[in-house]
Design a protein around this motif. Structure first.
Motif, short mmCIF file in Angstrom:
data_model
loop_
_atom_site.label_atom_id
_atom_site.label_comp_id
_atom_site.label_asym_id
_atom_site.label_seq_id
_atom_site.Cartn_x
_atom_site.Cartn_y
_atom_site.Cartn_z
N ARG A 197 0.86 -1.23 0.06
CA ARG A 197 0.05 -0.37 0.05
C ARG A 197 0.97 1.29 -0.06
O ARG A 197 0.37 2.36 -0.12
CB ARG A 197 -0.96 -0.11 1.05
CG ARG A 197 -1.92 -1.17 1.49
CD ARG A 197 -2.93 -1.16 0.02
NE ARG A 197 -3.70 0.09 0.20
CZ ARG A 197 -4.28 0.50 -0.76
NH1 ARG A 197 -4.64 -0.25 -1.80
NH2 ARG A 197 -5.17 1.31 -0.79
N SER A 198 2.09 1.18 0.11
CA SER A 198 3.14 2.19 0.14
C SER A 198 4.40 1.89 -0.63
O SER A 198 4.82 0.68 -0.93
CB SER A 198 3.21 2.89 1.46
OG SER A 198 3.94 1.58 2.19
N CYS A 199 5.06 3.10 -1.37
CA CYS A 199 6.09 2.74 -1.81
C CYS A 199 7.43 2.13 -1.17
O CYS A 199 7.49 2.26 0.12
CB CYS A 199 6.79 4.08 -2.30
SG CYS A 199 8.35 4.13 -3.14
N ALA A 200 7.95 1.25 -1.71
CA ALA A 200 9.03 0.23 -1.24
C ALA A 200 10.16 1.14 -0.91
O ALA A 200 10.98 0.75 -0.21
CB ALA A 200 9.50 -0.87 -2.08
N TYR A 201 10.29 2.31 -1.41
CA TYR A 201 11.52 3.35 -1.20
C TYR A 201 11.25 4.53 -0.54
O TYR A 201 11.95 4.65 0.70
CB TYR A 201 12.13 3.54 -2.31
CG TYR A 201 12.78 2.46 -3.18
CD1 TYR A 201 14.21 2.02 -2.85
CD2 TYR A 201 11.99 1.85 -4.33
CE1 TYR A 201 14.49 0.92 -3.41
CE2 TYR A 201 12.70 0.62 -4.88
CZ TYR A 201 13.94 0.09 -4.42
OH TYR A 201 14.42 -0.96 -5.11
#
Ligand code: ZN
Length: 100
Positions: A91-95
């Motif tokens: 649900r959120s960016c990996a970075y």
């Protein structure tokens, strides 16, 4: 700095990619048998089920690759994938941690 309009377009693109992938995954059995019926009964093509199933799997792989290659609108890196793992339900960016 990306604008909110480009964010909106990116999320729309992600939703489109996601919808195609889930439709192909959940529509696998009905889709393969519907195609088999249409080709063999209506168009009299004598198509093998293995060929249709392989084509469907190739379509799932294509949709998965498109999903995995989605780039974060904020940091421009792969949204679902970091160097060790691909998580398509993230649900959120990996970075950068940008929420979807
Ligand atoms: Zn990011």
């Amino acid at each position: 700095m990306p604008t909110s309009l480009s964010f909106e377009a990116a999320w729309r693109d992600l939703n489109r990619r996601s919808t195609i992938l889930w439709l192909l995954l959940f529509g696998c059995f009905p889709g393969v048998f519907l195609l088999l019926y249409l080709l063999n009964e209506l168009l009299l093509q004598d198509a093998p089920i293995l060929g249709i199933a392989l084509a469907w799997m190739a379509a799932i792989a294509w949709a998965g690759i498109r999903m995995a290659s989605f780039t974060c609108p904020s940091c421009r890196r792969l949204f679902f994938e970091n160097w060790y793992f691909f998580k398509p339900l993230r649900r959120s960016c990996a970075y950068c941690g940008l929420q979807r």
